[in-house]
Design an enzyme around this catalytic site. Structure first.
Site, PDB file in Angstrom:
ATOM      1  N   ASP A 226     -20.555 -22.018  -9.492  1.00 60.26           N
ATOM      2  CA  ASP A 226     -19.901 -22.409  -8.248  1.00 60.26           C
ATOM      3  C   ASP A 226     -20.065 -23.923  -8.125  1.00 60.26           C
ATOM      4  OD1 ASP A 226     -18.974 -22.283  -5.447  1.00 60.26           O
ATOM      5  OD2 ASP A 226     -21.084 -22.635  -4.970  1.00 60.26           O
TER       6      ASP A 226
ATOM      7  N   ASP B   8     -19.643 -26.086  -4.658  1.00 60.18           N
ATOM      8  CA  ASP B   8     -20.230 -26.557  -3.400  1.00 60.18           C
ATOM      9  C   ASP B   8     -21.606 -25.959  -3.144  1.00 60.18           C
ATOM     10  OD1 ASP B   8     -17.999 -28.146  -2.026  1.00 60.18           O
ATOM     11  OD2 ASP B   8     -16.962 -26.305  -2.596  1.00 60.18           O
TER      12      ASP B   8
END
Length: 281
Positions: A35, A37
């Site tokens: 991922d 963020d």
């Protein structure tokens, strides 16, 4: 799968669970997905501070980390209406979103990597483990976030696959649905034999739920400023930082060893077995 968390003694950091022998529980990894963020770069503080700048200017109300967790969660665009309603802001959700993103663009110029992020990405690249990035962001937001990291996030530099799920027409549902991670797995040149051979790194509730629903193993590095307790029970492994990650737990070479020359060969062989099996069917 049982929750696995790191425990620390005065001198060493060990991993255990109530079955004993963590390495016996974890499945060997052939592919890795990150991922963005809050996992690789610290954008979560930027979102919170950007929203705070807007709410303070308009209503003199502080936007706290609890507000970030309860209202904004992991999707500002989707939850802007809820924030406007709860704060009684005198503007439309779209206008609020635009103003927050304007503040965000100023703050993102100074956003750092999360601790250990550069090291772990370069480690997997050096070991020739197929590597992907899967973000729930839309493309415009993604480009703003990575703009000052040079070519680190350029396709092919470290990441074999980059999936921007926010406005990808081929992905019907974003995180926490499994669609983004299933789609990402399918885009590897040599897809994994099984989804459980994929290791996902996430920081959020939605991200963990998405990865687990896709059948992957998931290392969660929760943001202690945000309430993520509801998701940790689903994660394969929970760490305080990427710096704690021990590759050997997933049958990978240690950080101190050289290139894993067999990684690509194993991935290719697994893909060949899949093709043969499908052909026979």
């Amino acid at each position: 799968m049982a929750l696995l968390t790191p425990t620390e003694s005065s001198n060493t950091r060990t991993f255990s669970d109530f079955n004993g022998g963590l390495a016996n529980l974890l499945i060997p990894v052939t592919h890795v997905i990150f991922d963005l963020d809050g996992t690789l770069i610290d954008t979560e503080s930027c979102y919170k501070d950007a929203a705070n700048a807007v709410t303070m200017r308009l209503m003199n109300k502080e936007f706290t980390w609890k507000n970030k967790s309860d209202l904004m969660k992991t999707n500002l665009r989707k939850n802007s209406a809820l924030i406007v309603e709860k704060f009684g802001l005198p503007l439309s959700p779209q206008k609020f979103y635009n103003e927050v993103m304007s503040e965000f663009a100023k703050l993102i110029k100074n956003v750092p990597f999360m601790p250990g992020a550069e090291k772990i990405v370069k480690y997997f690249h050096r070991q020739r483990i197929p590597l992907a990035l899967c973000t729930a962001s839309a493309n415009e937001s993604f480009q703003v976030k990575i703009s000052h990291f040079g070519d680190f996030f350029s396709p092919g530099k470290y990441f074999d696959v980059i999936v921007i799920a926010g406005n990808n027409s081929e992905i019907k549902r974003n995180k926490p649905a499994p669609d983004p991670y299933l789609f990402t797995m399918s885009k590897f040149a040599n897809p994994p034999l099984k989804s459980e051979n994929v290791l996902v790194f996430e920081d959020s509730v939605d991200g963990v739920n998405s990865a687990i629903a896709a059948g992957a193993q998931c290392v969660m590095v929760p943001d202690t400023r945000v309430d993520n307790e509801n998701a940790t029970s689903k994660a394969t492994l929970v760490l305080k930082s990427l710096e704690q990650f021990d590759p050997k737990l997933f049958s990978l070479p240690s950080f101190s060893l050289g290139v894993n020359k067999s990684a690509n060969i194993i991935t290719v062989l697994l893909s060949m077995f899949i093709s043969i099996a499908l052909f026979k069917v």
